[in-house]
Design a protein around this motif. Sequence first.
Motif, mmCIF file in Angstrom:
data_model
loop_
_atom_site.group_PDB
_atom_site.id
_atom_site.type_symbol
_atom_site.label_atom_id
_atom_site.label_comp_id
_atom_site.label_asym_id
_atom_site.label_seq_id
_atom_site.Cartn_x
_atom_site.Cartn_y
_atom_site.Cartn_z
ATOM 1 N N ASP A 33 34.054 41.560 38.875
ATOM 2 C CA ASP A 33 34.296 41.755 40.303
ATOM 3 C C ASP A 33 34.698 40.446 40.984
ATOM 4 O O ASP A 33 35.465 40.453 41.951
ATOM 5 C CB ASP A 33 33.045 42.310 40.985
ATOM 6 N N ASP A 34 34.163 39.315 40.509
ATOM 7 C CA ASP A 34 34.478 38.036 41.123
ATOM 8 C C ASP A 34 35.927 37.639 40.856
ATOM 9 O O ASP A 34 36.596 37.062 41.725
ATOM 10 C CB ASP A 34 33.530 36.949 40.608
ATOM 11 N N ALA A 35 36.423 37.931 39.661
ATOM 12 C CA ALA A 35 37.833 37.674 39.362
ATOM 13 C C ALA A 35 38.718 38.608 40.182
ATOM 14 O O ALA A 35 39.742 38.195 40.739
ATOM 15 C CB ALA A 35 38.099 37.839 37.874
ATOM 16 N N ASP A 36 38.322 39.878 40.270
ATOM 17 C CA ASP A 36 39.076 40.857 41.054
ATOM 18 C C ASP A 36 39.172 40.413 42.504
ATOM 19 O O ASP A 36 40.247 40.444 43.116
ATOM 20 C CB ASP A 36 38.392 42.214 40.933
ATOM 21 N N TRP A 37 38.043 39.999 43.064
ATOM 22 C CA TRP A 37 38.029 39.509 44.449
ATOM 23 C C TRP A 37 38.920 38.285 44.598
ATOM 24 O O TRP A 37 39.702 38.171 45.561
ATOM 25 C CB TRP A 37 36.589 39.174 44.857
ATOM 26 N N ASN A 38 38.829 37.341 43.680
ATOM 27 C CA ASN A 38 39.575 36.094 43.754
ATOM 28 C C ASN A 38 41.086 36.349 43.789
ATOM 29 O O ASN A 38 41.822 35.731 44.563
ATOM 30 C CB ASN A 38 39.201 35.219 42.561
ATOM 31 N N TYR A 39 41.554 37.288 42.965
ATOM 32 C CA TYR A 39 42.983 37.582 42.928
ATOM 33 C C TYR A 39 43.457 38.301 44.196
ATOM 34 O O TYR A 39 44.626 38.206 44.566
ATOM 35 C CB TYR A 39 43.320 38.432 41.707
#
Length: 313
Positions: A33-39
Amino acid sequence: RKTSRDALVRQLEDNGYRFSELVLQSEGDYAADDADWNYKDIPHLHHVHDLAESLPAVIGDDIICSVNLQKVFGFWFPIALVNYEVEKYRQLYFTTMLFFALVIETRSEPLGPIRTRVTTRYAIGSPPWLQFLAPVLKWTIRRNYKVLMSADLPMRDRRGELRKLGYGFRRKGESYSFADTLNIMVSNLVAPPGAERIVSCNLKTVFGVGDTAFIGDRGLLGFRLERAGDEVAIFPRACPHEGASLDERPCVNGEVTCEWHGRRIAALGRVRLKGTAEFRQGAYHGWVSDGELTITYLNEPLPEVGQTAAHAH
Protein backbone atom coordinates in the motif's frame (compact mmCIF):
# COMPACT_ATOMS: atom_id res chain seq x y z
CA ARG A 1 -11.71 -0.46 -20.77
CA LYS A 2 -8.08 -0.22 -19.65
CA THR A 3 -5.38 -1.30 -22.06
CA SER A 4 -2.59 -3.39 -20.59
CA ARG A 5 1.08 -2.76 -21.19
CA ASP A 6 1.45 -5.74 -23.53
CA ALA A 7 -1.64 -4.83 -25.53
CA LEU A 8 -0.45 -1.26 -26.02
CA VAL A 9 2.99 -2.44 -27.11
CA ARG A 10 1.43 -4.88 -29.58
CA GLN A 11 -0.62 -2.09 -31.14
CA LEU A 12 2.51 -0.02 -31.69
CA GLU A 13 4.38 -3.03 -33.06
CA ASP A 14 1.55 -3.55 -35.54
CA ASN A 15 2.28 -0.02 -36.73
CA GLY A 16 5.95 -0.67 -37.35
CA TYR A 17 7.52 0.09 -33.98
CA ARG A 18 10.19 -2.10 -32.44
CA PHE A 19 10.70 -2.39 -28.71
CA SER A 20 13.50 -3.17 -26.31
CA GLU A 21 12.84 -3.85 -22.63
CA LEU A 22 14.41 -2.73 -19.38
CA VAL A 23 13.41 -4.13 -15.97
CA LEU A 24 14.35 -2.42 -12.70
CA GLN A 25 13.43 -3.50 -9.17
CA SER A 26 13.41 -2.10 -5.67
CA GLU A 27 12.62 -3.85 -2.41
CA GLY A 28 12.15 -2.64 1.13
CA ASP A 29 10.49 -2.86 4.53
CA TYR A 30 7.20 -1.18 3.68
CA ALA A 31 3.73 -2.37 2.71
CA ALA A 32 2.55 -2.69 -0.88
CA ASP A 33 0.00 0.00 0.00
CA ASP A 34 2.89 2.38 0.71
CA ALA A 35 4.33 1.89 -2.78
CA ASP A 36 0.85 2.28 -4.28
CA TRP A 37 0.34 5.52 -2.36
CA ASN A 38 3.79 6.82 -3.31
CA TYR A 39 3.17 6.34 -7.04
CA LYS A 40 -0.23 8.06 -6.85
CA ASP A 41 0.77 10.88 -4.50
CA ILE A 42 0.71 13.95 -6.73
CA PRO A 43 1.81 16.77 -4.34
CA HIS A 44 5.13 15.24 -3.25
CA LEU A 45 6.61 15.76 -6.73
CA HIS A 46 6.69 19.49 -6.06
CA HIS A 47 8.37 19.20 -2.66
CA VAL A 48 10.50 16.06 -2.74
CA HIS A 49 11.81 15.75 -6.29
CA ASP A 50 14.24 18.23 -7.78
CA LEU A 51 14.15 16.73 -11.28
CA ALA A 52 10.41 16.41 -11.83
CA GLU A 53 7.30 18.58 -11.59
CA SER A 54 3.76 17.47 -12.35
CA LEU A 55 1.23 19.85 -13.92
CA PRO A 56 -2.02 17.81 -13.87
CA ALA A 57 -4.66 18.34 -16.54
CA VAL A 58 -7.10 15.51 -15.68
CA ILE A 59 -7.27 13.84 -12.27
CA GLY A 60 -9.54 10.99 -11.27
CA ASP A 61 -9.46 8.25 -8.68
CA ASP A 62 -7.58 5.83 -10.93
CA ILE A 63 -6.13 8.04 -13.68
CA ILE A 64 -4.10 11.20 -14.12
CA CYS A 65 -3.12 12.97 -17.33
CA SER A 66 -0.47 15.62 -16.90
CA VAL A 67 2.32 17.60 -18.42
CA ASN A 68 5.43 16.59 -16.50
CA LEU A 69 8.51 18.75 -16.51
CA GLN A 70 11.55 16.50 -16.40
CA LYS A 71 15.07 17.85 -15.93
CA VAL A 72 17.62 16.05 -18.11
CA PHE A 73 21.24 17.21 -18.32
CA GLY A 74 20.25 20.47 -16.62
CA PHE A 75 17.39 21.30 -19.02
CA TRP A 76 13.64 21.06 -18.39
CA PHE A 77 11.72 18.96 -20.91
CA PRO A 78 7.90 18.86 -21.05
CA ILE A 79 6.44 15.36 -21.31
CA ALA A 80 2.73 14.59 -21.76
CA LEU A 81 2.14 11.65 -19.42
CA VAL A 82 -0.86 9.36 -18.90
CA ASN A 83 -0.86 7.21 -15.78
CA TYR A 84 -3.66 4.87 -14.75
CA GLU A 85 -4.29 1.94 -12.47
CA VAL A 86 -4.74 -1.32 -14.39
CA GLU A 87 -5.52 -3.26 -11.21
CA LYS A 88 -4.59 -3.01 -7.56
CA TYR A 89 -0.81 -2.62 -7.10
CA ARG A 90 -0.32 -2.33 -10.86
CA GLN A 91 -0.06 0.93 -12.80
CA LEU A 92 0.64 1.82 -16.40
CA TYR A 93 2.35 4.95 -17.72
CA PHE A 94 2.86 5.96 -21.31
CA THR A 95 4.37 8.93 -23.08
CA THR A 96 5.98 9.86 -26.39
CA MET A 97 9.15 11.81 -27.17
CA LEU A 98 9.68 12.74 -30.82
CA PHE A 99 9.93 9.36 -32.61
CA PHE A 100 9.99 7.34 -29.38
CA ALA A 101 7.21 5.74 -27.36
CA LEU A 102 7.72 4.73 -23.73
CA VAL A 103 5.33 2.32 -22.01
CA ILE A 104 5.99 1.63 -18.32
CA GLU A 105 4.35 -0.77 -15.88
CA THR A 106 4.93 -0.79 -12.13
CA ARG A 107 3.82 -3.77 -10.08
CA SER A 108 4.03 -3.93 -6.28
CA GLU A 109 4.35 -7.45 -4.90
CA PRO A 110 3.80 -8.01 -1.16
CA LEU A 111 6.50 -10.30 0.26
CA GLY A 112 5.16 -10.01 3.79
CA PRO A 113 3.05 -7.66 5.93
CA ILE A 114 5.77 -5.00 5.80
CA ARG A 115 8.01 -6.14 2.95
CA THR A 116 7.43 -5.31 -0.73
CA ARG A 117 9.15 -5.74 -4.07
CA VAL A 118 8.35 -3.25 -6.83
CA THR A 119 9.12 -4.22 -10.42
CA THR A 120 9.18 -1.55 -13.11
CA ARG A 121 9.14 -2.73 -16.73
CA TYR A 122 10.06 -0.25 -19.43
CA ALA A 123 9.16 -0.89 -23.07
CA ILE A 124 11.15 1.50 -25.27
CA GLY A 125 9.75 1.74 -28.78
CA SER A 126 10.97 3.46 -31.92
CA PRO A 127 11.04 3.02 -35.70
CA PRO A 128 13.58 0.33 -36.70
CA TRP A 129 16.09 2.88 -37.96
CA LEU A 130 16.36 4.46 -34.48
CA GLN A 131 16.85 1.26 -32.50
CA PHE A 132 20.56 1.99 -32.23
CA LEU A 133 19.68 4.73 -29.69
CA ALA A 134 17.98 2.29 -27.28
CA PRO A 135 21.16 1.82 -25.14
CA VAL A 136 21.37 5.59 -24.66
CA LEU A 137 17.73 5.74 -23.54
CA LYS A 138 18.25 2.82 -21.17
CA TRP A 139 21.23 4.57 -19.59
CA THR A 140 19.14 7.73 -19.15
CA ILE A 141 16.24 5.75 -17.65
CA ARG A 142 18.52 3.96 -15.17
CA ARG A 143 20.02 7.27 -14.10
CA ASN A 144 16.59 8.89 -13.71
CA TYR A 145 15.24 5.87 -11.82
CA LYS A 146 18.13 6.03 -9.34
CA VAL A 147 17.50 9.72 -8.67
CA LEU A 148 13.74 9.26 -8.25
CA MET A 149 14.12 6.27 -5.94
CA SER A 150 16.64 8.15 -3.78
CA ALA A 151 13.73 10.41 -2.77
CA ASP A 152 10.80 7.96 -2.94
CA LEU A 153 12.23 5.00 -1.03
CA PRO A 154 12.82 7.00 2.19
CA MET A 155 9.14 7.97 2.13
CA ARG A 156 8.07 4.33 1.85
CA ASP A 157 10.60 3.26 4.48
CA ARG A 158 9.29 5.89 6.89
CA ARG A 159 5.75 4.56 6.54
CA GLY A 160 7.10 1.04 7.02
CA GLU A 161 8.79 2.20 10.22
CA LEU A 162 5.49 3.56 11.52
CA ARG A 163 3.68 0.35 10.59
CA LYS A 164 6.19 -1.62 12.66
CA LEU A 165 5.21 0.59 15.61
CA GLY A 166 1.57 -0.38 15.03
CA TYR A 167 0.43 2.68 13.09
CA GLY A 168 -1.94 2.52 10.14
CA PHE A 169 -3.07 4.82 7.33
CA ARG A 170 -6.59 5.78 6.27
CA ARG A 171 -7.76 5.63 2.69
CA LYS A 172 -11.25 5.83 1.23
CA GLY A 173 -11.31 2.90 -1.17
CA GLU A 174 -9.75 -0.48 -1.89
CA SER A 175 -6.69 1.28 -3.27
CA TYR A 176 -5.36 4.81 -3.14
CA SER A 177 -6.89 7.56 -5.27
CA PHE A 178 -4.90 10.10 -7.29
CA ALA A 179 -7.53 12.76 -6.62
CA ASP A 180 -7.61 12.18 -2.86
CA THR A 181 -3.90 12.90 -2.51
CA LEU A 182 -4.47 16.56 -3.37
CA ASN A 183 -5.95 17.39 0.05
CA ILE A 184 -2.84 17.71 2.18
CA MET A 185 -4.77 18.83 5.26
CA VAL A 186 -6.63 15.57 5.87
CA SER A 187 -5.12 13.48 8.68
CA ASN A 188 -4.57 9.91 7.50
CA LEU A 189 -2.10 8.62 10.10
CA VAL A 190 -3.83 6.32 12.61
CA ALA A 191 -2.41 5.62 16.08
CA PRO A 192 -1.80 2.00 17.15
CA PRO A 193 -4.94 0.47 18.63
CA GLY A 194 -4.59 -0.24 22.31
CA ALA A 195 -1.37 1.79 22.70
CA GLU A 196 -0.77 3.91 25.78
CA ARG A 197 -2.28 7.33 25.06
CA ILE A 198 -0.44 9.31 27.74
CA VAL A 199 3.11 10.68 27.41
CA SER A 200 4.78 12.60 30.21
CA CYS A 201 8.14 14.07 31.20
CA ASN A 202 9.77 16.52 33.58
CA LEU A 203 10.57 19.71 31.70
CA LYS A 204 13.34 20.55 34.15
CA THR A 205 15.34 17.45 33.27
CA VAL A 206 14.31 16.39 29.75
CA PHE A 207 16.52 18.94 27.98
CA GLY A 208 20.14 17.94 27.58
CA VAL A 209 22.51 19.87 25.36
CA GLY A 210 20.58 22.37 23.28
CA ASP A 211 17.00 23.55 23.31
CA THR A 212 15.34 20.59 21.58
CA ALA A 213 14.09 17.41 23.25
CA PHE A 214 12.00 14.44 22.12
CA ILE A 215 9.55 12.33 24.13
CA GLY A 216 7.32 9.41 23.18
CA ASP A 217 7.56 7.42 19.96
CA ARG A 218 8.19 8.67 16.43
CA GLY A 219 4.52 8.89 15.47
CA LEU A 220 1.40 10.62 16.79
CA LEU A 221 2.34 9.58 20.33
CA GLY A 222 5.66 11.38 20.19
CA PHE A 223 6.44 15.04 20.72
CA ARG A 224 9.20 17.52 19.97
CA LEU A 225 9.86 20.15 22.59
CA GLU A 226 11.45 23.46 21.60
CA ARG A 227 12.65 25.68 24.44
CA ALA A 228 13.06 29.46 24.19
CA GLY A 229 13.94 30.92 27.56
CA ASP A 230 11.40 29.59 30.04
CA GLU A 231 8.80 28.85 27.36
CA VAL A 232 8.44 25.44 25.69
CA ALA A 233 6.62 24.92 22.40
CA ILE A 234 5.28 21.39 21.78
CA PHE A 235 5.12 19.94 18.26
CA PRO A 236 4.16 16.48 17.00
CA ARG A 237 7.02 14.27 15.78
CA ALA A 238 5.02 13.05 12.77
CA CYS A 239 2.90 14.90 10.26
CA PRO A 240 -0.66 13.66 10.79
CA HIS A 241 -1.30 13.77 7.03
CA GLU A 242 0.79 10.77 5.86
CA GLY A 243 3.36 10.28 8.61
CA ALA A 244 6.42 12.26 7.50
CA SER A 245 8.97 12.79 10.27
CA LEU A 246 9.14 16.33 11.63
CA ASP A 247 12.13 15.72 13.90
CA GLU A 248 14.66 17.55 11.72
CA ARG A 249 12.42 20.20 10.23
CA PRO A 250 13.33 23.80 11.11
CA CYS A 251 10.97 25.77 13.28
CA VAL A 252 10.19 29.07 11.51
CA ASN A 253 7.76 31.65 12.87
CA GLY A 254 6.36 29.12 15.31
CA GLU A 255 5.67 26.45 12.66
CA VAL A 256 7.36 23.40 11.18
CA THR A 257 6.74 22.47 7.54
CA CYS A 258 6.32 18.91 6.33
CA GLU A 259 8.99 18.12 3.74
CA TRP A 260 6.72 15.73 1.80
CA HIS A 261 3.81 18.02 0.99
CA GLY A 262 4.50 21.45 2.48
CA ARG A 263 1.83 21.28 5.20
CA ARG A 264 2.59 23.86 7.88
CA ILE A 265 2.11 22.65 11.43
CA ALA A 266 1.81 25.00 14.39
CA ALA A 267 2.68 24.12 17.97
CA LEU A 268 0.16 21.94 19.79
CA GLY A 269 0.67 24.13 22.82
CA ARG A 270 3.08 26.41 24.66
CA VAL A 271 3.87 26.09 28.34
CA ARG A 272 6.26 27.56 30.92
CA LEU A 273 8.97 25.62 32.69
CA LYS A 274 7.36 26.70 35.94
CA GLY A 275 3.75 27.21 36.88
CA THR A 276 0.55 25.55 35.73
CA ALA A 277 -0.95 25.62 32.24
CA GLU A 278 -3.28 23.60 30.03
CA PHE A 279 -3.80 23.32 26.27
CA ARG A 280 -6.16 21.53 23.92
CA GLN A 281 -5.39 21.18 20.23
CA GLY A 282 -7.20 18.73 17.94
CA ALA A 283 -6.78 15.24 19.37
CA TYR A 284 -4.35 16.39 22.06
CA HIS A 285 -4.94 17.53 25.62
CA GLY A 286 -1.93 18.63 27.62
CA TRP A 287 -1.10 20.26 30.91
CA VAL A 288 1.93 21.14 32.98
CA SER A 289 2.18 21.46 36.73
CA ASP A 290 5.41 22.29 38.56
CA GLY A 291 7.49 21.25 35.53
CA GLU A 292 5.66 17.94 34.97
CA LEU A 293 4.27 17.83 31.42
CA THR A 294 1.54 15.34 30.52
CA ILE A 295 0.02 14.97 27.05
CA THR A 296 -2.95 12.74 26.27
CA TYR A 297 -3.89 11.63 22.77
CA LEU A 298 -7.67 11.42 22.78
CA ASN A 299 -7.92 8.94 19.90
CA GLU A 300 -10.21 11.12 17.85
CA PRO A 301 -9.59 12.34 14.29
CA LEU A 302 -7.72 15.59 13.90
CA PRO A 303 -9.68 18.32 12.12
CA GLU A 304 -9.70 18.27 8.33
CA VAL A 305 -9.22 21.55 6.51
CA GLY A 306 -10.06 21.81 2.83
CA GLN A 307 -6.70 23.07 1.63
CA THR A 308 -5.31 21.39 -1.46
CA ALA A 309 -1.73 20.99 -2.48
CA ALA A 310 -2.13 23.61 -5.18
CA HIS A 311 -2.87 26.22 -2.50
CA ALA A 312 0.05 25.06 -0.39
CA HIS A 313 2.78 25.52 -3.01
